[in-house]
Scaffold this motif. Structure first.
Motif, short mmCIF file in Angstrom:
data_model
loop_
_atom_site.label_atom_id
_atom_site.label_comp_id
_atom_site.label_asym_id
_atom_site.label_seq_id
_atom_site.Cartn_x
_atom_site.Cartn_y
_atom_site.Cartn_z
N ARG A 128 0.84 -1.22 0.00
CA ARG A 128 0.00 0.00 0.00
C ARG A 128 0.86 1.26 0.00
O ARG A 128 0.49 2.28 -0.59
CB ARG A 128 -0.91 0.00 1.23
CG ARG A 128 -2.09 -0.97 1.12
CD ARG A 128 -2.89 -1.00 2.42
NE ARG A 128 -4.10 -1.82 2.29
CZ ARG A 128 -4.92 -2.12 3.28
NH1 ARG A 128 -4.66 -1.66 4.51
NH2 ARG A 128 -5.99 -2.86 3.09
N ARG A 161 -5.75 -9.55 -0.92
CA ARG A 161 -6.09 -8.14 -0.76
C ARG A 161 -5.31 -7.28 -1.74
O ARG A 161 -5.86 -6.36 -2.35
CB ARG A 161 -5.77 -7.67 0.66
CG ARG A 161 -6.59 -8.24 1.79
CD ARG A 161 -8.06 -7.91 1.77
NE ARG A 161 -8.82 -8.89 1.02
CZ ARG A 161 -9.14 -10.14 1.47
NH1 ARG A 161 -8.80 -10.52 2.68
NH2 ARG A 161 -9.82 -10.96 0.70
N GLU A 166 -6.74 -7.50 -5.12
CA GLU A 166 -8.04 -6.80 -5.15
C GLU A 166 -7.85 -5.28 -5.16
O GLU A 166 -8.63 -4.56 -5.78
CB GLU A 166 -8.85 -7.19 -3.91
CG GLU A 166 -9.33 -8.63 -3.90
CD GLU A 166 -9.88 -9.06 -2.54
OE1 GLU A 166 -10.39 -10.19 -2.43
OE2 GLU A 166 -9.77 -8.27 -1.58
N GLU A 167 -6.83 -4.83 -4.43
CA GLU A 167 -6.62 -3.38 -4.32
C GLU A 167 -5.78 -2.83 -5.47
O GLU A 167 -5.43 -1.64 -5.47
CB GLU A 167 -5.95 -3.06 -2.99
CG GLU A 167 -6.80 -3.46 -1.78
CD GLU A 167 -6.13 -3.14 -0.44
OE1 GLU A 167 -5.17 -2.34 -0.42
OE2 GLU A 167 -6.57 -3.70 0.59
#
Lengths: 315, 315, 315, 315, 315, 315
Positions: free
Chosen positions: C138, C175, C178-179
């Motif tokens: 992230r 995740r 998906e992100e």
């Protein structure tokens, strides 16, 4: 008034397992650091065990003690002393040893402690084996013999080993007395026990006036009474405190090279230090913590608490 | 008269290392078992340590404690109590935690203990970390605040950690007092020690009337005297007993996450429980046994004996 | 040209057991350090294991890895790379986790890696459990999905655990896909093995184009062939390298929470990294080193060497 | 079609460290359980090591193996076999040994396996030392000699020890051949190695037609080739599989009493089992896992995976 | 006058970790040695633990005790006794057990001790489990029942185990009384504790006149008072001293098979022996030291010191 | 024809855990023993680790190796060699070191090996750290430089450490070449790996003609090919074999001070020795086994087997 720079990191802010470990999570202020001269009490790592005659390992003591000492908090639970607010405390780093040369290392250590003394920094040393105490005393007691309160299961007063070796962890205080670094009449040794080679060390102690409190006397009289005598022996003149972790029973401190069973509990290990407050302590050490012989790491936890007690006594 | 179904397997018949281990070799009677409602004292496994702020591991406590507790025999050596003949005791299994969600797990635990209460089963819980005590109290003390005798080296009365976290193993009893689950005037904490962050927890205790017996007072007065006071503090009304294994000195119980040196012996660890007989104990727990930090497994053996003492006090 | 400030301490000068341990004995340059912005590759400690679904402990990984990494010397034995002379490398400290809050910690971590990225510092992270990789991605992949070479025995591609929990060490890459942080067509997972829950993770991988090299294929084709494919999969665009220590067989790396037997040797563990040179690596991690389950400390030694291999691939 | 009762608990629902541990988290269905007769494959604990001539400990094997086997999931990663859906599998408990009497225990064991056989339950036994294999064979091979694939570093074909003792863990298969429980011409021993007393066991093997594949041959030919021969040796008639954990190199399986260095890897340890599918396996065992000599517990993890491989071969 | 041949090697000459370890670094004088008949006190290794009903391991005791006992020096620190100058002491080797046959080993042991007795050698035995004491007594007490001071947490007075087994480490002294080897009215057992099966052993003790000092009485009265009674119980007639290491609290002696918490400290463990001087001790043993359950080896160090205390009492 | 006196005790007669441990259960024949001059191959303990620059412990190697080597039997499993029948082998004891003086110990060691040589006894030495090899060579190669096959992960060819120290475990073979004890053109080093300080040692090797086989080459070519070259390098003239246990991967040999990951398996560790038969081996050593870093003792077991392989090559 406390200087924010010299405060440890709190466990409420950063978990104790996080961060590069320094002694008690204090700032690392080595001699080349700009604020070195502001340090009042320096926690020194002495990773050297060349004086060991039996099982080695205290060279690993400072690193493990830094790790374990991250458990220490800011306030003494009984006296309420908050040492980090009363003196500028810092981790002043490790002294670089020369594992292949005893004379060179003795010289390096002595020199480091002379530097500390010249800067007005009182050392709280984390060994290393008990031979470390000799260059410490050479560094800080050169001009005036010190009294000493010595917690240990061994006297470390032997003349020599292995056909004439003068420098081992069994001889430092014999040398220190001979060199005039200790005033034997103001020296007391507490906790002595274990089967004996003979009477050579005891005879020497007697001849120079060192007071020995064997473990049987220690248990019979209790901490308060023995420590009252200890305080009297050293008096109000400058003194040193030397703490061999094998003073404590090996159930509480298995991680050491020459354990002697039948010793004090961890509570007594802390309690003896609480009677030191008020003395003119010029330096202190905790030696012989040997991580390779400590599967659970419990010895270092106890050691960290003893260090905190010694620190509270020094501020 | 004792029910054969609720009797443990004897070591004279099946060696202690044999068989699927349940707590004290009792039958496993989970909520879906036909005889669940006949259980009077349920030994509950609480494999959850999300409240841990330092070294993890108590999630593994119930399994190791089941193993170690196979050493327990049928009769108390001093009082002669044979607990399994006086109450229907059973291992009621582990509560399934959600390791990835604290709120969900708190809810699961609370719900489990409400079920036990509704069935008239008094819980003897094996943690898990000390946060487990909060959902236990939520489950069994919802209608009436309990008194508590709390053996520990820490007060666990802090307001919050890490910038406002209200649920850790350092806060359960602050929450329990706030939520009216404990009657602070009938709460006594015994064995408190170790360097301190500050006085916040002590100030809170004082403000609400919690009695704290520090370890120095404990050693000075002795077990009998301190426990007489403890019994008086909780009185004859319903109470809870919470036992953190770090109450005991780490030489006797190294397997825990936040050991504090200078604590009681294993004998004292048992002895304190022997004064609990006759109290109206609605539940008890033993928490913070952490197998990963216990190379020899000795902590679990001590824990198993403490469990047996607590059980004898509850029947 | 190498900057003396960013050089590690040599074992010829200071024995490896001496000194406050930083990663590879590099200078500690935390974000508040005046030379922080000069760092090119930052070794980051991520002491957090809240994503663990089984045995805990990786929170202690960074500290033990700092200790073990003092064994690393300056030059790669095969390629001759001297990484500390080719890039400014530093230990940039640990990210402070909040052990009691997963959302808060995810946010703290993401923020830290954004800072690194904004300063042009490529991170080499030492976990912590595998959930750590999510906030890293992230932080560094927000603007463009990365390819990834992933060494592991597990896919970590599950949808959720325990009734819907989306954030555990078994879900980070689900995740991340998906992100949009990972480009699944440029992702390859190597070393997958162990008994399986079912096919959910494999079906997901197939559906998005992730390439999985099971251990049987790995052993059959050999390191060179598999790694040639891996290099082709990620291509010359930016990528990430994630290394779970449980990729390696537990005989070589016992200190991990969910060991899977039947894995590569330590030689292969190093060898795979040697094929990464030349890739556009934006960051890398080594996760799941769990000191409490590593009695001899051997896992951390292997980990330190893997870190050195990754570093040499990054410079 | 799979019966829900005979399914293991999933790690997605209950974390692997939670719950009373049974083999592979299967239901515990001891002989007195109402559904005992529905069991098709019974996992049996054999906590007995009286045949040990050297370091003891396998008596603790079943308990540790139950704990470690909670790591096993439902599906074989290569073959896709889901054993728990193909046969009713259950933990049928431990056989109660008499540690003070070898004859009595041999009798108890034999009787237990006769019961299993009479119920049509094929046993997968977790030892215990290798002497356990003898009463197993007495129980299940009384009416017809079995072939055997035997993984081990020792032949266990000695005549006697210590001046004539016929029952030790070094003699079971000599006895089994003598008693007609094994058909020596359909017996193959794989992995034999280690310095030798002499040639007595090899001479016996030769005289009765047992095929021995030494470790050098195993490494030279590879798993597939050796196992093809093994399958041919036992043929399509009933056979037994006996797996001594010391077949595997002690780096992968240190927890055993008589380790022999220079053995197969953990991958090979699993791989050999994958060639057993399709044989008419009447029973199998995994023996000599000795927890006291396994500080990290790694041996039990490997053992649990071997058990799963054996189970997949049996269904 | 001391014989140079029978003197131990000094740690001043040869470091304690060097040399082939014999008990206390004494000469090894097995029965075939020319000077065997000159031995006065023989330190005997009894590597046998077939009587163990729970965790095995004492078979490894003699070897580890030889290693640890190299720490013993020449002089008792309190009494000043120099035992090696007062009696010819030697390591007389291990008795060869037959691990596969209890009757044969009982016979071998009995025979060995008869030989010692016939040569006028008093045995100081290092076990081995507590069943070893039975053949010792059969060897040395055949002609006249002995008194006994017995330090233990268990009475070892049970009738039988596992459905009638008469020979386990829980029955030796029942047998010895039945066989007339002990005079029960001159037997005292000190340190008894732990949860109990029932009262069978206590009832037997009472019926024959054995005096039992439970641990609560021991702590309440103190060592001196209890030992004064013990000395009175055995009187000035011949006696035996049997010391089970589980007499001591497991914090001080974790390495044993059936630890019982709540026991004496290591200091008390030594102190009790100091009251034995002057008794007519015909033999002594230290049993149940189990190296596999002693990760740090601390138990053997304590054991070595207990041995030295026993030796000083015997000379 | 074999001399009964020089035969080891068989495990069929005396269990392996029984008896005072000597190397391979051979007779102890120290220089003062009447049959010393009949010894042909002497197993020598060298309990000295003063050359260690990192983690200490090999001083404890000989004692642990004696214990582990009781597992060795009489016959080589592949060659069928029965070494104890082909040469008079004996444990010739430990050389007494002076732990406080490196020069004195070097002198003591050299003198001991000169004695062996003068008696025609070829030494098989068990260290101790690698510095021990220097005084061995001084003792046996004074009159003629030897060739050497050297298994190790490090070259041990450095000039000096810590500012000029010439004697550490990283320098012995530099010294030996300088002193003319080794003929560098007949020296081969096998297994070299790990991150490097720089190229100083490699440059020296090249300049004098030492052949280095890095681990990558070792794995690529295989044991047989590399060892064929090794045999060619030393030729048929006198040679020495030096075996550092860190040659082997630390998964197989964790107990050493400076482990280097990525090494050979235990099978390869034995296999390399099997190619030494037929060489004119004047002495051999196995060094750097460090018990304090070997929780399970596995390293010593491997070491014992390597010793047996070396012995079989020497007879």
């Amino acid at each position: 008034m406390s200087d924010p720079f010299f405060q440890p990191v709190s466990g409420f802010v950063l978990p104790r397992y996080a961060g590069v470990p320094t002694f008690m999570r204090l700032p690392l202020v080595t001699p080349d650091h700009p604020r070195f001269s502001e340090v009042e009490i320096g926690l020194v790592g002495a990773p050297w065990d060349a004086g060991t005659t039996n099982r080695p390992g205290p060279r690993h003591g400072p690193r493990q003690m830094r790790d374990a000492s991250t458990m220490i908090r800011a306030e003494h639970p009984v006296s309420g002393t908050r040492p980090f607010e009363r003196a500028n405390c810092a981790d002043v780093g490790d002294i670089g040893p020369n594992p292949a040369s005893m004379p060179d290392t003795l010289e390096r250590f002595t020199s480091f402690y002379k530097t500390l003394k010249s800067q007005g920094i009182r050392p709280l040393t984390i060994g290393g084996d008990h031979l470390c105490s000799l260059p410490i005393l050479r560094g800080i007691a050169a001009d005036e013999p010190l009294g000493m309160i010595h917690f240990d299961s061994h006297t470390d007063l032997y003349h020599s080993y292995f056909g004439g070796e003068m420098y081992t962890h069994g001889t430092p205080f014999r040398r220190a007395v001979e060199e005039g670094l200790l005033d034997p009449k103001r020296v007391i040794q507490i906790g002595i026990r274990g089967s004996m080679y003979g009477r050579e060390d005891l005879d020497f102690a007697k001849s120079v006036g060192i007071r020995i409190v064997r473990i049987e006397e220690f248990f019979a009289r209790g901490v308060a009474d023995v420590m009252a005598e200890a305080v009297e022996v050293v008096g109000d003149r400058p003194c040193y405190v030397s703490y061999d972790i094998d003073f404590v029973d090996p159930a509480f401190a298995p991680g050491t090279g020459t354990p002697e069973v039948g010793g004090p509990t961890s509570f007594q290990a802390l309690e003896v230090c609480r009677h030191l407050a008020g003395l003119d302590i010029r330096g202190a050490d905790l030696v012989e913590v040997s991580p390779p012989f400590d599967p659970s790491g419990a010895t270092a936890y106890l050691g960290a608490n003893i260090l905190f007690e010694l620190l509270c006594a020094m501020v």
